[in-house]
Design a protein around this motif. Structure first.
Motif, PDB file in Angstrom:
ATOM      1  N   THR A 524       0.812  -1.214   0.000  1.00 11.97           N
ATOM      2  CA  THR A 524       0.000   0.000   0.000  1.00 11.97           C
ATOM      3  C   THR A 524       0.849   1.270   0.000  1.00 11.97           C
ATOM      4  N   ALA A 525       2.145   1.126   0.231  1.00 14.13           N
ATOM      5  CA  ALA A 525       3.013   2.302   0.310  1.00 14.13           C
ATOM      6  C   ALA A 525       3.160   2.964  -1.066  1.00 14.13           C
ATOM      7  N   ARG A 526       3.576   4.216  -1.023  1.00 14.14           N
ATOM      8  CA  ARG A 526       3.814   4.996  -2.253  1.00 14.14           C
ATOM      9  C   ARG A 526       2.629   4.941  -3.201  1.00 14.14           C
ATOM     10  N   GLU A 527       1.447   5.219  -2.613  1.00 17.70           N
ATOM     11  CA  GLU A 527       0.210   5.282  -3.382  1.00 17.70           C
ATOM     12  C   GLU A 527      -0.047   4.001  -4.184  1.00 17.70           C
ATOM     13  N   GLY A 528       0.205   2.874  -3.531  1.00 17.26           N
ATOM     14  CA  GLY A 528      -0.071   1.581  -4.147  1.00 17.26           C
ATOM     15  C   GLY A 528       1.051   0.986  -4.952  1.00 17.26           C
ATOM     16  N   HIS A 529       2.176   1.719  -5.084  1.00 13.97           N
ATOM     17  CA  HIS A 529       3.319   1.168  -5.812  1.00 13.97           C
ATOM     18  C   HIS A 529       4.129   0.194  -4.948  1.00 13.97           C
ATOM     19  N   ASP A 531       6.462  -0.552  -1.123  1.00 16.19           N
ATOM     20  CA  ASP A 531       7.802  -0.227  -0.646  1.00 16.19           C
ATOM     21  C   ASP A 531       8.068  -1.058   0.601  1.00 16.19           C
TER      22      ASP A 531
END
Length: 611
Positions: A524-529, A531
């Protein structure tokens, strides 16, 4: 004078009409009496009679001693009412009084009022009333403070021993619970539902206006079969101690959860297993409404990347293929470039240690050395990947262990024959990244490493009724001489490295194992990208303890999920309770537990498939 109103033609018409109508009625009556006889009889029977299934008494669950009861069934009382017999005003009065007697608040009080406000002939208001509460209601009924209420006997599953944590029962994750329909949910209760639950008693009877069976008309169709008692491999005393240890580590490390399992490596018997946070099996309904995921047992149902504990699997592959020996010197360069420079792997401290023996590289957990050994397993990346993957699957990863509790998952292992590996895949796999496993899989694999090379069947039940259960051993997966080497390598880890030696060894006992620290991916980090989570890791330790050098008695698998480090810098992570410290505490509790282990174990008595 009026003329006659009758006529022969009219009379004939009426006769024909009556004949047709009579024939139709007779035909219809014949249809009902003959063609529809069975259906109409069934409908009439259904309107006046009832078929009722009653669960047989559920079997009890004991610990390994056969004395300590971990789960049993008691008779409690169910409160029912007949609102149709009361006026609307009286229903409200009775509901208010019952709410006071039952000491209900909020949604529970509202629900009782709603059930009492209907015109139904029969409603259930409360389950599992203890004797004191039931007696309060009886007294109120005698005093005419409440009317049209019934107290009916019903079986309730009870877990009599408190766990180490607040509002928990002993071995809650392992046992599971039983719902109001008498069906086991999760753990042993679900897996052994057929044996514990037995066969229900089936009766039919005429029913009264409230749809209850009239006692004098009850006919037994099937008397049912009582459930069988079950005896577990679990030691209740060790279980309580283990729960205390994982609770303490969870609190100290501010972890999301902490899990541990203690296994006999020669039989596969699970002697204790626990996770915190846990739950209260007597109050499962409140947990179900708040967080039903709490019921899942992470020992068997949750996977994670294990990290460097998997270097022992790489060691097996390297030693079996003669790629390395324990004394082979390999240069640790700190960073290893792969795939023609497109990718790379690093040691945790990003510093090379230079030339070092393979056993030292495992002890100091050098990623670069593990990656070099994995890549050298074959002439090509594909050949090396097949060898390493084959080692994993042979030791049971990527498939269920077959442990006898509900909800086991198989884990995640990428097959290089389906999706070819690159060098970075091979390197990451060599130190436990890119693969997802369960703590029970790790315990089972390490048991094979130290017991002479036999893959045991992990299990938690040792007897059903009067029948002893002895699961078969799954087969020889490691050469016995290699097993001896692996024991030595694990002992080398905790004796060579001061950081481990000072906090892992147990005076007077032989100890060995391997640590693992793995990053945690957050999709879920970095707007779904996605991390890696910052300064949050999964910490593992899998090891053995024995009373005699080179003869392990127990295998213990520990996992600290998302522990919060107090020191987190390159190459150094510290928490109040490290995974290997938790191992030492559990190992000490277990090895000193009276009567837990057989009197002697010697290397001269190797494990065989037929025991």
């Amino acid at each position: 004078m009026l003329g006659r109103t009758d006529s022969r033609r009219r009379l004939l018409f009426l006769l024909v009409t009556f004949a047709v109508v009579g024939a139709s009625l007779l035909t219809r009556l014949t249809y009902w009496q003959l063609a529809q006889r069975d259906r109409l009889s069934d409908e009439a029977f259904a309107q006046t009679t009832m078929r009722q299934e009653s669960p047989s008494r559920r079997g009890d669950i004991y610990d390994r001693s056969g004395v300590v009861v971990l789960a049993t069934t008691v008779d409690r009382e169910r409160l029912a009412a007949m609102p149709s017999e009361l006026s609307p005003v009286r229903r409200r009065e009775v509901a208010t009084k019952l709410i006071s007697l039952l000491r209900l608040e909020g949604d529970e009080a509202k629900a009782l009022k709603e059930r009492m406000s209907t015109d139904k002939k029969y409603v259930v208001l409360a389950h599992g009333l203890d004797r004191k509460t039931a007696n309060r209601i009886r007294a109120a009924a005698m005093a005419k403070e409440v009317e049209a209420v019934l107290l009916e006997s019903e079986p309730v599953r009870v877990y009599p021993h408190e766990g180490a944590g607040p509002d928990s029962t002993l071995a809650a994750h392992l046992l599971g619970f039983v719902n109001r329909d008498g069906i086991g949910q999760y753990g042993v209760e679900q897996y052994y539902q057929e044996q514990l639950g037995g066969q229900p008693r089936i009766v039919h009877a005429e029913r009264d206006v409230a749809a209850r069976a009239i006692p004098d008309t009850i006919v037994v169709d099937d008397p049912g079969v009582p459930g069988e008692d079950i005896r577990l491999t679990i030691d209740a005393g060790l279980q309580l101690a283990l729960e205390g240890e994982v609770l303490a580590a969870w609190a100290a490390d501010k972890a999301k959860s902490v899990s541990a399992v203690v296994m006999d490596p020669y039989t596969g018997a699970v002697l204790a297993e626990a996770t915190y946070p846990s739950y209260n099996g007597n109050n499962y309904r409140s947990i179900a409404s708040i967080d039903p995921t709490r019921f899942n047992d992470p020992i068997v149902s949750s996977v994670y990347e294990p990290g460097s504990v998997f270097k022992m699997l790489t060691a097996i592959a390297g030693l079996e293929t003669d790629t390395v020996t324990t004394k082979t010197k390999i240069k640790d360069v700190g960073t290893l470039k792969l795939d023609n420079g497109r990718t790379h792997v690093d040691d945790a401290d990003h510093k090379g240690r230079g030339w070092m023996t393979f056993e030292d590289a495992i002890a100091y957990s050098r990623n670069v050395v593990a990656a070099k050994v994995a890549i050298a397993l074959g002439k090509t990346t594909g050949e090396a990947a097949a060898i390493l993957h084959g080692t994993w699957t042979r030791l049971g990863f990527g498939q269920p262990t077959g442990i006898d509790v509900a909800g086991e998952v198989r884990g995640l292992v990428n097959d290089p024959t389906i999706s070819p590996w690159s060098q970075i895949d091979l390197a990451n796999g060599s130190f436990g990244q890119g693969i997802a496993v369960t703590p029970i899989q790790l315990a089972t694999a390490f048991a094979a490493m130290v017991n002479g090379g036999m893959l045991v069947q992990p299990h938690v039940v040792t007897a059903i009724g009067s029948r002893d259960i002895q699961p078969p051993i799954r087969g020889q997966v490691i050469d016995p001489t290699l097993s001896t080497t692996l024991i030595g390598m694990m002992n080398h880890v905790v004796t060579e490295v001061p950081f481990y030696r000072d906090r892992t060894l147990v005076p007077g006992y032989d100890v060995g194992g391997k640590t693992g620290t793995a990053q945690i991916w957050d999709p879920t980090a970095r707007e779904g990208h996605g991390d890696w989570k910052h300064n949050l890791f999964n910490y593992s330790f899998v090891g053995y303890i024995g009373r005699t050098a080179g003869v392990p008695d127990l295998v213990i698998s520990v996992k600290i999920n998302e522990g919060t480090p107090t020191i987190a810098r390159v190459g150094q992570i510290e928490m109040p309770v490290m995974s290997f410290e938790l191992f030492r505490r559990i190992a000490t509790d277990a090895i000193t537990r009276p009567g837990l282990l057989p009197e002697h174990r010697t290397p001269s008595a190797p494990l065989t498939a037929d025991r």
